[in-house]
Design a protein around this motif. Sequence first.
Motif, PDB file in Angstrom:
ATOM      1  N   LEU A 235     -61.875  14.518   9.214  1.00 22.53           N
ATOM      2  CA  LEU A 235     -62.182  15.869   8.741  1.00 22.53           C
ATOM      3  C   LEU A 235     -61.218  16.884   9.321  1.00 22.53           C
ATOM      4  O   LEU A 235     -60.774  17.806   8.634  1.00 22.53           O
ATOM      5  CB  LEU A 235     -63.614  16.231   9.109  1.00 22.53           C
ATOM      6  CG  LEU A 235     -64.662  15.464   8.315  1.00 22.53           C
ATOM      7  CD1 LEU A 235     -66.042  15.690   8.898  1.00 22.53           C
ATOM      8  CD2 LEU A 235     -64.635  15.880   6.858  1.00 22.53           C
TER       9      LEU A 235
ATOM     10  N   LEU B 223     -69.986   2.861  17.659  1.00 26.14           N
ATOM     11  CA  LEU B 223     -70.470   4.107  17.056  1.00 26.14           C
ATOM     12  C   LEU B 223     -69.673   5.310  17.551  1.00 26.14           C
ATOM     13  O   LEU B 223     -69.376   6.226  16.780  1.00 26.14           O
ATOM     14  CB  LEU B 223     -71.942   4.306  17.390  1.00 26.14           C
ATOM     15  CG  LEU B 223     -72.940   3.938  16.294  1.00 26.14           C
ATOM     16  CD1 LEU B 223     -74.355   4.253  16.740  1.00 26.14           C
ATOM     17  CD2 LEU B 223     -72.632   4.655  14.990  1.00 26.14           C
ATOM     18  N   VAL B 224     -69.328   5.298  18.818  1.00 25.26           N
ATOM     19  CA  VAL B 224     -68.520   6.397  19.359  1.00 25.26           C
ATOM     20  C   VAL B 224     -67.152   6.398  18.676  1.00 25.26           C
ATOM     21  O   VAL B 224     -66.649   7.452  18.260  1.00 25.26           O
ATOM     22  CB  VAL B 224     -68.375   6.264  20.892  1.00 25.26           C
ATOM     23  CG1 VAL B 224     -67.307   7.209  21.413  1.00 25.26           C
ATOM     24  CG2 VAL B 224     -69.708   6.560  21.563  1.00 25.26           C
TER      25      VAL B 224
ATOM     26  N   ARG C 137     -74.159  17.087  21.390  1.00 21.05           N
ATOM     27  CA  ARG C 137     -75.438  16.396  21.544  1.00 21.05           C
ATOM     28  C   ARG C 137     -75.249  14.883  21.567  1.00 21.05           C
ATOM     29  O   ARG C 137     -76.001  14.168  22.213  1.00 21.05           O
ATOM     30  CB  ARG C 137     -76.403  16.837  20.446  1.00 21.05           C
ATOM     31  CG  ARG C 137     -76.880  18.276  20.672  1.00 21.05           C
ATOM     32  CD  ARG C 137     -78.163  18.556  19.943  1.00 21.05           C
ATOM     33  NE  ARG C 137     -77.967  18.621  18.517  1.00 21.05           N
ATOM     34  CZ  ARG C 137     -77.668  19.712  17.846  1.00 21.05           C
ATOM     35  NH1 ARG C 137     -77.523  20.848  18.479  1.00 21.05           N
ATOM     36  NH2 ARG C 137     -77.516  19.688  16.543  1.00 21.05           N
ATOM     37  N   ARG C 138     -74.233  14.427  20.855  1.00 18.20           N
ATOM     38  CA  ARG C 138     -73.966  12.990  20.920  1.00 18.20           C
ATOM     39  C   ARG C 138     -73.560  12.589  22.345  1.00 18.20           C
ATOM     40  O   ARG C 138     -73.829  11.482  22.798  1.00 18.20           O
ATOM     41  CB  ARG C 138     -72.868  12.595  19.918  1.00 18.20           C
ATOM     42  CG  ARG C 138     -72.642  11.104  19.830  1.00 18.20           C
ATOM     43  CD  ARG C 138     -71.666  10.763  18.761  1.00 18.20           C
ATOM     44  NE  ARG C 138     -72.223  10.852  17.429  1.00 18.20           N
ATOM     45  CZ  ARG C 138     -72.949   9.904  16.849  1.00 18.20           C
ATOM     46  NH1 ARG C 138     -73.198   8.798  17.500  1.00 18.20           N
ATOM     47  NH2 ARG C 138     -73.425  10.050  15.654  1.00 18.20           N
TER      48      ARG C 138
ATOM     49  N   LEU D 253     -66.419   5.143  15.776  1.00 19.66           N
ATOM     50  CA  LEU D 253     -66.632   5.508  14.373  1.00 19.66           C
ATOM     51  C   LEU D 253     -66.753   7.025  14.223  1.00 19.66           C
ATOM     52  O   LEU D 253     -66.177   7.632  13.322  1.00 19.66           O
ATOM     53  CB  LEU D 253     -67.910   4.814  13.892  1.00 19.66           C
ATOM     54  CG  LEU D 253     -68.393   5.093  12.477  1.00 19.66           C
ATOM     55  CD1 LEU D 253     -67.435   4.477  11.487  1.00 19.66           C
ATOM     56  CD2 LEU D 253     -69.782   4.489  12.277  1.00 19.66           C
ATOM     57  N   THR D 254     -67.514   7.627  15.134  1.00 18.74           N
ATOM     58  CA  THR D 254     -67.683   9.081  15.085  1.00 18.74           C
ATOM     59  C   THR D 254     -66.345   9.781  15.285  1.00 18.74           C
ATOM     60  O   THR D 254     -66.018  10.730  14.566  1.00 18.74           O
ATOM     61  CB  THR D 254     -68.662   9.533  16.185  1.00 18.74           C
ATOM     62  OG1 THR D 254     -69.887   8.842  16.005  1.00 18.74           O
ATOM     63  CG2 THR D 254     -68.905  11.028  16.116  1.00 18.74           C
TER      64      THR D 254
ATOM     65  N   ALA E 247     -64.338   9.556  12.153  1.00 20.08           N
ATOM     66  CA  ALA E 247     -64.867  10.399  11.076  1.00 20.08           C
ATOM     67  C   ALA E 247     -64.527  11.869  11.326  1.00 20.08           C
ATOM     68  O   ALA E 247     -64.094  12.590  10.423  1.00 20.08           O
ATOM     69  CB  ALA E 247     -66.381  10.213  10.968  1.00 20.08           C
ATOM     70  N   VAL E 248     -64.717  12.292  12.558  1.00 25.79           N
ATOM     71  CA  VAL E 248     -64.423  13.687  12.888  1.00 25.79           C
ATOM     72  C   VAL E 248     -62.925  13.953  12.777  1.00 25.79           C
ATOM     73  O   VAL E 248     -62.498  15.000  12.278  1.00 25.79           O
ATOM     74  CB  VAL E 248     -64.951  14.014  14.304  1.00 25.79           C
ATOM     75  CG1 VAL E 248     -64.495  15.390  14.751  1.00 25.79           C
ATOM     76  CG2 VAL E 248     -66.468  13.948  14.323  1.00 25.79           C
ATOM     77  N   ALA E 249     -62.119  12.976  13.208  1.00 24.79           N
ATOM     78  CA  ALA E 249     -60.668  13.144  13.091  1.00 24.79           C
ATOM     79  C   ALA E 249     -60.252  13.245  11.631  1.00 24.79           C
ATOM     80  O   ALA E 249     -59.362  14.033  11.287  1.00 24.79           O
ATOM     81  CB  ALA E 249     -59.963  11.960  13.750  1.00 24.79           C
TER      82      ALA E 249
ATOM     83  N   LEU F  42     -72.877  18.821  17.131  1.00 21.05           N
ATOM     84  CA  LEU F  42     -73.178  17.393  16.953  1.00 21.05           C
ATOM     85  C   LEU F  42     -72.470  16.553  18.016  1.00 21.05           C
ATOM     86  O   LEU F  42     -73.066  15.664  18.622  1.00 21.05           O
ATOM     87  CB  LEU F  42     -72.744  16.968  15.552  1.00 21.05           C
ATOM     88  CG  LEU F  42     -73.150  15.573  15.106  1.00 21.05           C
ATOM     89  CD1 LEU F  42     -73.365  15.575  13.590  1.00 21.05           C
ATOM     90  CD2 LEU F  42     -72.088  14.560  15.445  1.00 21.05           C
TER      91      LEU F  42
ATOM     92  N   ALA G 129     -74.847  13.899  24.793  1.00 25.76           N
ATOM     93  CA  ALA G 129     -76.067  14.167  25.574  1.00 25.76           C
ATOM     94  C   ALA G 129     -75.870  15.327  26.545  1.00 25.76           C
ATOM     95  O   ALA G 129     -76.275  15.252  27.704  1.00 25.76           O
ATOM     96  CB  ALA G 129     -76.522  12.911  26.306  1.00 25.76           C
TER      97      ALA G 129
ATOM     98  N   ALA H  47     -69.869  23.364  12.608  1.00 23.21           N
ATOM     99  CA  ALA H  47     -70.537  22.192  12.032  1.00 23.21           C
ATOM    100  C   ALA H  47     -70.519  21.000  12.981  1.00 23.21           C
ATOM    101  O   ALA H  47     -71.498  20.257  13.079  1.00 23.21           O
ATOM    102  CB  ALA H  47     -69.869  21.812  10.702  1.00 23.21           C
ATOM    103  N   TRP H  48     -69.386  20.810  13.685  1.00 19.62           N
ATOM    104  CA  TRP H  48     -69.211  19.557  14.405  1.00 19.62           C
ATOM    105  C   TRP H  48     -69.377  19.645  15.912  1.00 19.62           C
ATOM    106  O   TRP H  48     -69.762  18.673  16.552  1.00 19.62           O
ATOM    107  CB  TRP H  48     -67.844  18.931  14.058  1.00 19.62           C
ATOM    108  CG  TRP H  48     -67.808  18.499  12.645  1.00 19.62           C
ATOM    109  CD1 TRP H  48     -67.349  19.202  11.578  1.00 19.62           C
ATOM    110  CD2 TRP H  48     -68.324  17.279  12.107  1.00 19.62           C
ATOM    111  NE1 TRP H  48     -67.541  18.494  10.419  1.00 19.62           N
ATOM    112  CE2 TRP H  48     -68.126  17.310  10.715  1.00 19.62           C
ATOM    113  CE3 TRP H  48     -68.932  16.159  12.675  1.00 19.62           C
ATOM    114  CZ2 TRP H  48     -68.517  16.266   9.874  1.00 19.62           C
ATOM    115  CZ3 TRP H  48     -69.322  15.119  11.846  1.00 19.62           C
ATOM    116  CH2 TRP H  48     -69.109  15.191  10.465  1.00 19.62           C
TER     117      TRP H  48
END
Lengths: 232, 210
Positions: B71, B60-61, B92-93, B63-64, B67-69, B89, B95, B85-86
């Motif tokens: 964009l 998931l990390v 918080r991801r 993948l994130t 996805a961010v790259a 997120l 933590a 926007a990012w």
Amino acid sequence: MTTAPVPNPLECRHLREDELLRLYCHHRDRGEDERAAEMWRQLAIRSHDRVVAMARAFRFPGGGRLDPEDAADAAQEAFLRVVEMGASFAGSALGQFRAALRQCVQHACLDHGRRELRHERRRAGSLDERYDGAADAGPFDAAIARHSVEQAQLAAEAEADDERRRVRSELVAWAIGQIRNDNYRAVLELTYVERLSADEIASRLGITPDNVYARRSRGLRQLETILRDHRA
Amino acid sequence: MTTERERVLSDFIDAWNAGRRPDVDAHLRRVDAAERDVLADEIASFLTWAPDPEYDDAALVALTADAVAALAQAGAAEPGSWWSAWLPLLRRRAALTRAQLADRLGERLGLAAATRPKAERYLGDLEEGRLDPAGLSAGLLDSLAGALGIGASVLHQAARGRAASAPLFRGDDVAPDAAADLDVLADALTTQVPQDWDEIDVLFRGGNSA
């Protein structure tokens, strides 16, 4: 008025895709735009691999595929479209979301094909002549509409088992139920709903892995036909 | 009789469902050229309705980050709006509160504890679109990426906007205003740092020269 808190993304890791979509719809329908946008971002991230893989598997209606470099660009563009779709997505069911994803990918790939045509790197004729995916109509619309009607009837029945209802309510589970061949249907249910591997399915059903491979492939083609054929 | 195409399709399905992020092209290459279009169609059909994969935290990390790259590379938005926007997120991801992120930056950059509230305020400005990301220094971006657990190039691209994104340097994709963007960057590089700036100002507003 109390509002539902936006889940911490760490917690979102453990939310299913349909739960993220439900949260997005919840906030969108209450006019909580910022929260809806955050849920959509989570949903878009979760869909990134799916979008990329679909773009790489994309085939033009008349045949032929984008070369790997163009497919990568098209995937990126498709992902942007998915992110931007959060501002206008009106659906509420996972099937609608998935159909919209596929449409984003197809449009992005077709647009790349058009650009390639303009640059004379591709000579496949007019893509528009062979593609019937208008912006406001998708190939799965009729199946989604029929599924929605059946779900409305299902919702009217009291059902104690939420999980079973959730699984049954998904478009793909509904479509698998329409497959007439028992063997294909059983393998697809175990593949899509229970997510078992080929070896596990073979063991569960007492068949060879080769049989699983064949039934998956043939069942998948019937599934696509069912989801595309239910035109009003 | 089972064909090789059916076997490869099954391998793809199993890898997808297990969250192993299978590569479509690698699977297509495993079958004869004559079978690839059919396999591509089958994979596309599967993917449209496939269940959400069983991603573990590492997947998931990754993948994130991808996805961010994507964009950032595409210049999905004006640089300022990308950050608002990012960044929240991503933070918080990881933590982290803003204060904790400021602390992590301080540790990585060797900043005095007394400067961290100011760094936290700058992070707030960045998240809320009040700070021009073009001013973020390279060192800050590297440290921020490390604290957030993503690739530094993602944040560098996001901070420099379209002019710095790789696709712009490829053939006919060059945006007509790229030259103007590069001029702005050149100006930023040669701008004198005001004398009353402290090290936090330089990190958040000094740009590449800091």
